[in-house]
Design an enzyme around this catalytic site. Sequence first.
Site, PDB file in Angstrom:
ATOM      1  N   CYS A 168      -5.776  -2.871   2.952  1.00 16.44           N
ATOM      2  CA  CYS A 168      -5.263  -2.488   4.089  1.00 16.44           C
ATOM      3  C   CYS A 168      -6.632  -2.752   4.872  1.00 16.44           C
ATOM      4  CB  CYS A 168      -4.392  -1.521   4.470  1.00 16.44           C
ATOM      5  SG  CYS A 168      -3.559  -1.170   5.655  1.00 16.44           S
ATOM      6  N   LYS A 211      -9.317   2.069  -1.968  1.00 10.15           N
ATOM      7  CA  LYS A 211     -10.053   1.580  -0.585  1.00 10.15           C
ATOM      8  C   LYS A 211     -11.614   2.385   0.135  1.00 10.15           C
ATOM      9  CE  LYS A 211      -7.435   1.022   3.282  1.00 10.15           C
ATOM     10  NZ  LYS A 211      -5.795   2.092   4.453  1.00 10.15           N
ATOM     11  N   GLU A 213       0.970  -1.455   0.012  1.00 12.34           N
ATOM     12  CA  GLU A 213       0.167   0.105   0.058  1.00 12.34           C
ATOM     13  C   GLU A 213       0.665   1.506   0.171  1.00 12.34           C
ATOM     14  OE1 GLU A 213      -4.187   2.177   2.780  1.00 12.34           O
ATOM     15  OE2 GLU A 213      -2.677   0.392   3.457  1.00 12.34           O
TER      16      GLU A 213
END
Length: 229
Positions: free
Chosen positions: A158, A114, A40
């Site tokens: 994540c 995300k 990331e």
Amino acid sequence: FKIGICQLAVTPDKERNIQHARKAIEEAAQKGAQLVVLPEIWNSPYSDDGFPVYAEDIDAGHDASPSTAMLSEVSSRLKITVVGGSIPERCGDKLYNTCCVFGTDGKLKAKHRKIHLFDIDIPGKITFMESKTLTAGETPTIVDTVHADVGRIGVGICYDIRFQELAMIYASRGAHLLCYPGAFNMTTGPLHWELLQRARILNNSYMWQLVHLLEILEPVTWLGVTQPL
């Protein structure tokens, strides 16, 4: 079938970061990896102040997005699939934390923004608010690959791993591998890293789980590549 996992030390120099990533991908491919994954926010320091400075217009491509231009070139040249970790993306007046997946032909196959932004405030230890600068994505991302041993991939970034519903959506849509490029902090990360991987595997027992540290399941071979400064 081999999957390469690249860990990168990020610097304030974007061009240097891009070259580090290129070398790590090439090293993984030289070791036989057919699918290579980056972490990331690999082209930028991980900070609210840094995201606007390092953000790229992915849709415009080329000079407007040198990071994804490199990923496209190297995936085509090496005939591999690249899950490009994530970079700050600028789209209009909004910023996203975005993962791009490039196929063996160098074409962009998918773009995952995300969904679950990480906001945390632990007095005396860590305060970080992604939502201060980033906009949350809204759409789950499924990628069909040319690799028979992997097939369909579900992509998260994540903190997306914290939410089992996303993994369940991917399971229901036939994903064989979950891929979550991550950059966990060292305050809460050690408490959740392995636990969340195991939880998602148990929720969706037939699926392979891939983040940055891995559960290793045959017949896939995992290759770790660390690119020093």
